[in-house]
Design an enzyme around this catalytic site. Structure first.
Site, mmCIF file in Angstrom:
data_model
loop_
_atom_site.group_PDB
_atom_site.id
_atom_site.type_symbol
_atom_site.label_atom_id
_atom_site.label_comp_id
_atom_site.label_asym_id
_atom_site.label_seq_id
_atom_site.Cartn_x
_atom_site.Cartn_y
_atom_site.Cartn_z
ATOM 1 N N GLU A 21 1.025 -1.165 -0.187
ATOM 2 C CA GLU A 21 0.019 0.122 0.078
ATOM 3 C C GLU A 21 0.833 1.209 0.072
ATOM 4 O OE1 GLU A 21 -3.937 -0.992 2.389
ATOM 5 O OE2 GLU A 21 -2.131 -1.209 3.500
ATOM 6 N N LYS A 98 -11.504 2.487 1.717
ATOM 7 C CA LYS A 98 -10.584 1.888 0.627
ATOM 8 C C LYS A 98 -11.388 0.819 0.003
ATOM 9 C CE LYS A 98 -7.138 0.683 3.294
ATOM 10 N NZ LYS A 98 -5.693 0.400 3.957
#
Length: 117
Positions: A21, A98
């Site tokens: 990420e 997300k």
């Protein structure tokens, strides 16, 4: 109090704690509810007396792209402060999701509500 809705603001951003990420952007969705009570009846059709939706959207989008936060909580807090700094915004609800973080969900994230003092 009036509510202004900005829903489904989509941004590709670095956001998260995992190594993957931190190097690859992922889709992030931001939903905003801006609360204002500054409208005067004789001025409600004059843009100068309204919250500028485009300005809010662009400012938030640009911040999310640049922020590179570790947590959705920290990002949501920063977005809330940006919105509260805008003229006429008294309160804000911010949701940050997300959308690809967990494959079998529509998204994971946080929703916060903040007020100007």
């Amino acid at each position: 109090m009036d509510k202004i809705l900005i829903q489904g603001l989509k941004v590709d951003a670095i956001l998260g704690v995992y190594e993957r990420e931190r190097v690859i952007t992922q889709p992030v969705q931001v939903d905003l509810t801006l609360f204002t009570n500054e409208r005067e009846p004789d001025r409600e059709d004059v843009i100068d007396f309204c919250v500028d939706y485009e300005k809010v959207s662009l400012t938030v989008r640009d911040h999310v792209i640049r922020s590179r936060k570790m947590t959705v909580e920290a990002l949501a807090e920063e977005v809330a402060q940006i919105c509260l700094s805008m003229e006429r915004v008294r309160e804000v609800t911010v949701r940050v999701l997300k959308t690809n973080a967990i494959g079998f969900t529509n998204g994971v994230g946080v929703e916060i509500h903040r007020k100007n003092p």
